[in-house]
Motif scaffolding. Structure first.
Motif, PDB file in Angstrom:
ATOM      1  N   UNK A  83       0.811  -1.217   0.000  1.00  0.00           N
ATOM      2  CA  UNK A  83       0.000   0.000   0.000  1.00  0.00           C
ATOM      3  C   UNK A  83       0.843   1.264   0.000  1.00  0.00           C
ATOM      4  N   UNK A  84       2.165   1.107  -0.028  1.00  0.00           N
ATOM      5  CA  UNK A  84       3.065   2.252   0.058  1.00  0.00           C
ATOM      6  C   UNK A  84       3.675   2.520  -1.315  1.00  0.00           C
ATOM      7  N   UNK A  85       3.433   3.697  -1.910  1.00  0.00           N
ATOM      8  CA  UNK A  85       4.029   3.996  -3.221  1.00  0.00           C
ATOM      9  C   UNK A  85       5.519   4.240  -3.091  1.00  0.00           C
ATOM     10  N   UNK A  86       6.242   4.096  -4.184  1.00  0.00           N
ATOM     11  CA  UNK A  86       7.693   4.278  -4.144  1.00  0.00           C
ATOM     12  C   UNK A  86       8.154   5.427  -5.029  1.00  0.00           C
ATOM     13  N   UNK A  87       7.339   5.814  -6.010  1.00  0.00           N
ATOM     14  CA  UNK A  87       7.722   6.918  -6.889  1.00  0.00           C
ATOM     15  C   UNK A  87       7.605   8.245  -6.150  1.00  0.00           C
ATOM     16  N   UNK A  88       8.423   9.191  -6.542  1.00  0.00           N
ATOM     17  CA  UNK A  88       8.638  10.408  -5.763  1.00  0.00           C
ATOM     18  C   UNK A  88       7.351  11.166  -5.430  1.00  0.00           C
ATOM     19  N   UNK A  89       6.575  11.503  -6.425  1.00  0.00           N
ATOM     20  CA  UNK A  89       5.389  12.331  -6.194  1.00  0.00           C
ATOM     21  C   UNK A  89       4.365  11.618  -5.309  1.00  0.00           C
ATOM     22  N   UNK A  90       4.093  10.350  -5.616  1.00  0.00           N
ATOM     23  CA  UNK A  90       3.108   9.593  -4.843  1.00  0.00           C
ATOM     24  C   UNK A  90       3.596   9.332  -3.425  1.00  0.00           C
ATOM     25  N   UNK A  91       4.873   9.030  -3.278  1.00  0.00           N
ATOM     26  CA  UNK A  91       5.426   8.771  -1.945  1.00  0.00           C
ATOM     27  C   UNK A  91       5.424  10.046  -1.105  1.00  0.00           C
ATOM     28  N   UNK A  92       5.731  11.181  -1.723  1.00  0.00           N
ATOM     29  CA  UNK A  92       5.695  12.454  -0.997  1.00  0.00           C
ATOM     30  C   UNK A  92       4.301  12.713  -0.448  1.00  0.00           C
ATOM     31  N   UNK A  93       3.298  12.514  -1.281  1.00  0.00           N
ATOM     32  CA  UNK A  93       1.916  12.722  -0.835  1.00  0.00           C
ATOM     33  C   UNK A  93       1.538  11.739   0.275  1.00  0.00           C
ATOM     34  N   UNK A  94       1.954  10.478   0.115  1.00  0.00           N
ATOM     35  CA  UNK A  94       1.640   9.461   1.126  1.00  0.00           C
ATOM     36  C   UNK A  94       2.306   9.792   2.459  1.00  0.00           C
ATOM     37  N   UNK A  95       3.578  10.208   2.412  1.00  0.00           N
ATOM     38  CA  UNK A  95       4.317  10.509   3.634  1.00  0.00           C
ATOM     39  C   UNK A  95       3.762  11.765   4.314  1.00  0.00           C
ATOM     40  N   UNK A  96       3.415  12.778   3.526  1.00  0.00           N
ATOM     41  CA  UNK A  96       2.802  13.978   4.111  1.00  0.00           C
ATOM     42  C   UNK A  96       1.499  13.617   4.828  1.00  0.00           C
ATOM     43  N   UNK A  97       0.724  12.726   4.207  1.00  0.00           N
ATOM     44  CA  UNK A  97      -0.550  12.338   4.809  1.00  0.00           C
ATOM     45  C   UNK A  97      -0.345  11.650   6.150  1.00  0.00           C
ATOM     46  N   UNK A  98       0.714  10.862   6.263  1.00  0.00           N
ATOM     47  CA  UNK A  98       0.998  10.197   7.544  1.00  0.00           C
ATOM     48  C   UNK A  98       1.275  11.230   8.642  1.00  0.00           C
ATOM     49  N   UNK A  99       1.958  12.303   8.297  1.00  0.00           N
ATOM     50  CA  UNK A  99       2.274  13.298   9.313  1.00  0.00           C
ATOM     51  C   UNK A  99       1.100  14.231   9.583  1.00  0.00           C
ATOM     52  N   UNK A 100       0.215  14.386   8.638  1.00  0.00           N
ATOM     53  CA  UNK A 100      -1.044  15.080   8.915  1.00  0.00           C
ATOM     54  C   UNK A 100      -1.865  14.257   9.912  1.00  0.00           C
ATOM     55  N   UNK A 101      -1.853  12.946   9.736  1.00  0.00           N
ATOM     56  CA  UNK A 101      -2.548  12.068  10.681  1.00  0.00           C
ATOM     57  C   UNK A 101      -1.903  12.124  12.066  1.00  0.00           C
ATOM     58  N   UNK A 102      -0.552  12.192  12.101  1.00  0.00           N
ATOM     59  CA  UNK A 102       0.133  12.341  13.378  1.00  0.00           C
ATOM     60  C   UNK A 102      -0.300  13.640  14.069  1.00  0.00           C
ATOM     61  N   UNK A 103      -0.418  14.698  13.292  1.00  0.00           N
ATOM     62  CA  UNK A 103      -0.874  15.982  13.835  1.00  0.00           C
ATOM     63  C   UNK A 103      -2.245  15.832  14.489  1.00  0.00           C
ATOM     64  N   UNK A 104      -3.154  15.132  13.815  1.00  0.00           N
ATOM     65  CA  UNK A 104      -4.508  14.936  14.348  1.00  0.00           C
ATOM     66  C   UNK A 104      -4.478  14.059  15.603  1.00  0.00           C
ATOM     67  N   UNK A 105      -3.636  13.002  15.562  1.00  0.00           N
ATOM     68  CA  UNK A 105      -3.516  12.131  16.727  1.00  0.00           C
ATOM     69  C   UNK A 105      -3.011  12.894  17.944  1.00  0.00           C
ATOM     70  N   UNK A 106      -1.980  13.698  17.738  1.00  0.00           N
ATOM     71  CA  UNK A 106      -1.379  14.424  18.855  1.00  0.00           C
ATOM     72  C   UNK A 106      -2.294  15.541  19.347  1.00  0.00           C
ATOM     73  N   UNK A 107      -3.005  16.199  18.436  1.00  0.00           N
ATOM     74  CA  UNK A 107      -3.952  17.235  18.859  1.00  0.00           C
ATOM     75  C   UNK A 107      -5.021  16.637  19.765  1.00  0.00           C
ATOM     76  N   UNK A 108      -5.521  15.450  19.391  1.00  0.00           N
ATOM     77  CA  UNK A 108      -6.515  14.755  20.210  1.00  0.00           C
ATOM     78  C   UNK A 108      -5.904  14.332  21.546  1.00  0.00           C
ATOM     79  N   UNK A 109      -4.664  13.848  21.510  1.00  0.00           N
ATOM     80  CA  UNK A 109      -4.004  13.391  22.727  1.00  0.00           C
ATOM     81  C   UNK A 109      -3.785  14.541  23.707  1.00  0.00           C
ATOM     82  N   UNK A 110      -3.298  15.683  23.208  1.00  0.00           N
ATOM     83  CA  UNK A 110      -3.033  16.811  24.098  1.00  0.00           C
ATOM     84  C   UNK A 110      -4.324  17.402  24.662  1.00  0.00           C
ATOM     85  N   UNK A 111      -5.414  17.210  23.947  1.00  0.00           N
ATOM     86  CA  UNK A 111      -6.705  17.736  24.419  1.00  0.00           C
ATOM     87  C   UNK A 111      -7.362  16.809  25.423  1.00  0.00           C
ATOM     88  N   UNK A 112      -7.252  15.491  25.207  1.00  0.00           N
ATOM     89  CA  UNK A 112      -8.000  14.524  26.025  1.00  0.00           C
ATOM     90  C   UNK A 112      -7.126  13.648  26.920  1.00  0.00           C
TER      91      UNK A 112
END
Length: 380
Positions: free
Chosen positions: A301-330
């Motif tokens: 499920x993990x792309x290897x080409x530059x553009x697709x991998x960049x988008x996939x990796x950015x999305x993982x860190x957007x999810x981390x942002x959401x996880x941590x925002x929820x954690x710091x709040x609750x």
């Protein structure tokens, strides 16, 4: 007056305890690290005759050293609670681990929470800043085969070439299975402002609790250690016809499957106060629970080409942002999809085992000191 005396007494006790902890850890390093090195020097003939057995023994001792570091925090009441996917079922399969980076304590936290994950600790490779090479533990990491990477644009391209060469040379030959990296490329407090400016300029998400990851090392690892199928995607050996495999590139055993998982690890500290290595050494912070969230992705499920991998990796860190925002709040990470509520798991270490590790460290150090002292007296 009594109140001032009580406060002075408490402060004095904290300082005394910190000094005692530092003295103990100083001795711990003086005994354990030279012993590790001397045992491996003694075992060099085995490395020539049976390198697999040699690196197995080295991995066991490496795990003991990391357990020794874990015990420093454990004794002070610094523990870990785990959330999300259970990674123990995939601990014997090959995986790339991506982690958010807030402080030096992140490494200590990983050293602790991976201790009960099968053979992961003794079969893992770390990617870390080159400055770590010059610490007390740097020699151990150098022998183990970890990779020290230099940050900055001036070094980036060369470092990626060196990384690929290092993986080809050491990853499979030393029976490594997990590789750990911090894609942000530095601590949150140091990179946040630059990352936010870059995000604003390129119309990317604004992040507060993580920074935008860098692609280079992640892509090199995927391309070098993954099995690339004819359609350009990654998959385990045997998933389909493959035109390039990490195993054949490096001369490793054909039974190796290549990378099978990406393990996305998010570390959260209460009140967003990261734990640093100084805290682990001196123990001046009250007992603290660090929270670690896991999410696993099949490599297909993990792309290897530059553009697709960049988008996939950015999305993982957007999810981390959401996880941590929820954690710091609750104070808790949110539930996974399909769960009514999030379920946490306290990570525990066996105090008897930790005591045995410390006993081994001091006993082996004393053994080597006695042997070298007798050898010196005999020679001179």
């Amino acid at each position: 007056m009594a109140s001032l005396l009580d406060q002075a007494g408490k402060l004095g006790w904290i300082l005394l305890r910190a000094l005692l902890r530092f003295f103990f850890m100083f001795l711990n390093n003086c005994f354990a690290i030279p012993s590790y090195c001397l045992f491996l020097i003694l075992l060099q003939p085995l490395r020539i005759m049976d390198s697999r057995a040699f690196w197995h023994i080295e991995g066991v001792m490496f795990r003991w050293l990391l357990a020794m570091v874990s015990s420093w925090g454990w004794i002070a009441g610094y523990t870990v609670t785990e959330w999300g996917d259970d990674v123990r079922p995939i601990s014997e399969e090959e995986a790339m681990v991506i982690v958010n980076h807030q402080s030096t304590g992140d490494v200590c936290t990983l050293m602790m929470c991976l201790q009960d994950k099968g053979t992961v600790v003794r079969k893992m490779m770390w990617l870390m800043d080159h400055v770590f090479k010059y610490t007390n533990f740097g020699l151990v990491s150098l022998i183990h085969g970890d990779f020290f990477i230099r940050q900055g644009k001036a070094h980036r391209d060369k470092q990626l070439v060196y990384l690929k060469r290092h993986l080809d040379q050491f990853y499979h030959s030393r029976e490594r299975k997990w590789i750990v990296l911090f894609p942000e490329g530095g601590f949150l407090r140091k990179r946040r402002e630059t990352s936010q400016a870059f995000a604003k300029k390129n119309e990317l998400p604004h992040l507060e609790h993580v920074t935008l990851p860098r692609l280079g090392a992640t892509q090199v690892i995927l391309k070098t250690l993954g099995v690339q199928q004819e359609n350009g995607t990654l998959g385990a050996a045997g998933d389909g016809p493959a035109n390039i495999t990490a195993a054949t590139q490096t001369g490793a055993s054909k039974s190796r499957q290549g990378l099978q998982w990406v393990v996305d690890v998010t570390i959260g500290y209460p009140k967003a106060r990261p734990m640093d290595i100084q805290t682990w050494i001196f123990g001046y912070r009250p007992p603290t629970v660090t929270h670690v969230h896991y999410r696993t992705y099949p490599i297909k499920d993990v792309p290897v080409e530059t553009e697709a991998l960049t988008e996939w990796l950015y999305q993982r860190f957007v999810e981390k942002e959401e996880l941590l925002a929820h954690f710091y709040k609750t104070g808790a990470f949110p539930p996974r999809k399909g769960q009514a509520e999030a379920v946490s798991r306290p990570m525990t270490l066996d105090p008897v085992w930790l005591c045995a590790i410390q006993t081994w460290a001091f006993a082996s150090g004393y053994l080597w000191y006695s042997l070298l002292q007798h050898a010196y007296c005999w020679l001179f």
